[in-house]
Design a protein around this motif. Structure first.
Motif, PDB file in Angstrom:
ATOM      1  N   ASN A  43       0.855  -1.183   0.000  1.00  9.78           N
ATOM      2  CA  ASN A  43       0.000   0.000   0.000  1.00  9.78           C
ATOM      3  C   ASN A  43       0.890   1.231   0.000  1.00  9.78           C
ATOM      4  N   LYS A  44       0.294   2.384   0.137  1.00  9.17           N
ATOM      5  CA  LYS A  44       1.056   3.629   0.073  1.00  9.17           C
ATOM      6  C   LYS A  44       1.268   4.266   1.441  1.00  9.17           C
ATOM      7  N   LEU A  45       0.976   3.531   2.486  1.00  8.70           N
ATOM      8  CA  LEU A  45       1.036   4.099   3.829  1.00  8.70           C
ATOM      9  C   LEU A  45       2.039   3.408   4.741  1.00  8.70           C
ATOM     10  N   SER A  46       2.620   2.307   4.285  1.00  6.17           N
ATOM     11  CA  SER A  46       3.524   1.534   5.126  1.00  6.17           C
ATOM     12  C   SER A  46       4.888   1.397   4.459  1.00  6.17           C
ATOM     13  N   ALA A  47       5.921   1.315   5.269  1.00  3.20           N
ATOM     14  CA  ALA A  47       7.272   1.192   4.719  1.00  3.20           C
ATOM     15  C   ALA A  47       8.146   0.361   5.644  1.00  3.20           C
ATOM     16  N   PHE A  48       9.158  -0.253   5.063  1.00  2.00           N
ATOM     17  CA  PHE A  48      10.155  -0.993   5.824  1.00  2.00           C
ATOM     18  C   PHE A  48      11.313  -0.074   6.179  1.00  2.00           C
ATOM     19  N   VAL A  49      11.880  -0.283   7.358  1.00  2.00           N
ATOM     20  CA  VAL A  49      13.077   0.440   7.789  1.00  2.00           C
ATOM     21  C   VAL A  49      14.060  -0.592   8.340  1.00  2.00           C
ATOM     22  N   ALA A  50      15.174  -0.772   7.648  1.00  2.00           N
ATOM     23  CA  ALA A  50      16.189  -1.734   8.099  1.00  2.00           C
ATOM     24  C   ALA A  50      16.983  -1.118   9.245  1.00  2.00           C
ATOM     25  N   ILE A  51      16.978  -1.777  10.393  1.00  2.00           N
ATOM     26  CA  ILE A  51      17.715  -1.260  11.552  1.00  2.00           C
ATOM     27  C   ILE A  51      19.048  -1.988  11.730  1.00  2.00           C
ATOM     28  N   GLN A  52      19.232  -3.100  11.022  1.00  2.00           N
ATOM     29  CA  GLN A  52      20.483  -3.841  11.097  1.00  2.00           C
ATOM     30  C   GLN A  52      20.618  -4.680   9.839  1.00  2.00           C
ATOM     31  N   ARG A  53      21.806  -5.186   9.596  1.00  2.00           N
ATOM     32  CA  ARG A  53      22.059  -6.079   8.469  1.00  2.00           C
ATOM     33  C   ARG A  53      22.852  -7.278   8.978  1.00  2.00           C
ATOM     34  N   GLY A  54      22.718  -8.403   8.269  1.00  2.00           N
ATOM     35  CA  GLY A  54      23.478  -9.586   8.608  1.00  2.00           C
ATOM     36  C   GLY A  54      22.931 -10.348   9.792  1.00  2.00           C
TER      37      GLY A  54
END
Length: 448
Positions: A148-159
């Motif tokens: 949808n147009k109201l939600s997003a992912f935010v990566a707080i860490q990798r690996g």
């Protein structure tokens, strides 16, 4: 459009982190004045951002590349990004697959160079430090944030540092490292100012987040205190180190949504030990009980693997029993698929037949779907607070939203004027009376 203008197209497969990395790739290419196309046929550069969690996923990518061979003959360059690139390495060039370059998750910074000189090459360095924070700083909000147009992912860490025996992630995404909280806050503020209402914090094991004095609970508290984002989700935590204070925070903060995806993987202590999951079935059940006792109307989901090497019928029955006791709202369920480079592929013989794996998976899915239906039917007659997020794909006159526990809810809105569309309703919160349910969705009407 200039004669030297480059056009690119990105197809994304697999997990939410891949969705996020595709946005990173897009940002890097647009910084070079390349233009994202709406169709693959228009592109000079075709990128497939890939998943290697299961063998079927890898085969799907190979088949997709073969289907694009005609575009390569017409001059397009094809590149494979992500976990497939990192896991198959040189082999992909030996399979007569029509590709020009491969780039692993930690090597996206090579994209501008490839854009200007797209020759056959590989870029597969794993990093202990790469977080792309400077790229994220310039990254645009998603055009169609995941569904949808109201939600997003935010990566707080990798690996990942866990090295579960079945999992390829540490070998394709490297060792664990966490982002600066200030950078995360800045990204969420930018998303909120662009109209995003909810974010999902991403990591292979979010509850091992650590940056200076901040742990994951401290990070969530910081986001709640310093941003106006309406709703916060997260995925995925590891049951072995789920802090009680995180449960307390969720219980007391309505913006911290009462939804937890808690991967069980198996209900057999023998199999859990072989998987190197570092908890027992009883420890897992105690955690689910603590969560349910403290968090009102919690939505719990999980991951399950059947047919892991050495899994006997009694082990499978243990899994069915734990699934029943944990009473999950939903589950992602898979048959074991051996992945190259993992500990299991080297030490544990894949000795459960495909037929037995499928039989166990069918039983597991049937029981969970019945359980999910019963749990969803419980809400019939209740009134829930639902954030409208998108138009239903099955009925363009209905909206889809999520309640404060993240349950997907489909409902109709009857007060649409001639000058309005359903998209104008995105972001509104409605009181929805639940009138029906399927195993995956609540159905409702506006409360009068």
């Amino acid at each position: 459009m200039g004669a030297n203008q480059k056009n690119f197209f990105i197809e994304t497969y697999g997990c939410q982190m891949n969705e996020y990395d595709s946005r990173l790739a897009q940002s890097l290419l647009e910084k070079e004045n390349a233009v994202k196309t709406k169709t693959v046929e228009e592109a000079d550069i075709i990128l497939l951002n890939t998943c290697a969690v299961r063998e079927n996923a890898v085969n799907k990518i190979f088949n997709r590349i073969q289907s694009l061979a005609y575009l390569k003959k017409n001059g397009a360059k094809i590149g494979v990004l992500g976990c497939v690139a990192q896991s198959v390495k040189d082999e992909i060039f030996q399979k007569n697959i029509p590709i020009d370059f491969i780039i692993g998750p930690d090597s996206l910074r090579n994209l501008p160079e490839i854009l200007n000189n797209p020759q056959k090459s590989k870029h597969l360095e794993l990093s202990k430090e790469e977080l792309y924070e400077d790229i994220i700083e310039e990254m645009k909000p998603p055009e169609d944030a995941y569904y949808n147009k109201l939600s997003a992912f935010v990566a707080i860490q990798r690996g990942c540092n866990n090295f579960c025996t079945f999992c390829i992630v540490p070998y394709t995404r490297g060792r664990e490292r966490s982002r600066n909280p200030a950078s995360i806050i800045h990204e969420i503020d930018k998303l909120y100012n662009a109209g995003i209402k909810s974010v999902t914090l991403l990591g292979q094991n979010v509850n091992s987040y650590k940056y200076d004095d901040f742990d994951f609970c401290g990070l969530v508290a910081e986001i709640l205190n310093k941003t106006k984002i309406n709703r916060i989700y997260f995925t995925s935590p590891h049951p072995k180190d789920f802090p009680e204070k995180l449960i307390d925070l969720m219980a007391n903060e309505p913006r911290f949504i009462s939804q937890i995806h808690l991967p069980l993987q198996s209900g057999s202590n023998k199999i859990l030990k072989q998987m190197k999951r570092n908890y027992t079935a009883d420890v897992f059940l105690k955690l689910t009980e603590d969560i349910r006792n403290k968090v009102n109307d919690i939505y719990l989901s999980t991951d399950i693997i059947v047919g892991y090497p050495g899994e006997e019928h009694e082990d499978f029955l243990d899994t069915l029993e734990i699934m029943e006791k944990a009473d999950f709202d939903s589950a992602f369920m898979f048959a074991y698929s051996e992945r190259k480079y993992t500990f299991a592929s080297k030490k544990h013989k894949d000795n459960v037949s495909p037929e037995e794996k499928q039989n166990r998976l069918t039983i597991l899915i049937d029981r969970q779907q019945n359980r999910s239906l019963v749990k969803n039917k419980y809400h019939i007659g209740r009134t829930l607070s639902v954030l409208a997020e998108s138009v239903s794909r099955k009925n363009e006159k209905e909206l889809i939203g999520r309640d404060l526990s993240g349950r997907k809810t489909v409902f109709s809105v009857d007060n649409i004027s001639e000058n309005e569309s359903l998209e104008d309703k995105y972001g509104n919160i409605y009181k929805i009376k639940i009138t029906g349910a399927t195993s995956s969705t609540l159905l409702g009407i506006l409360e009068k």
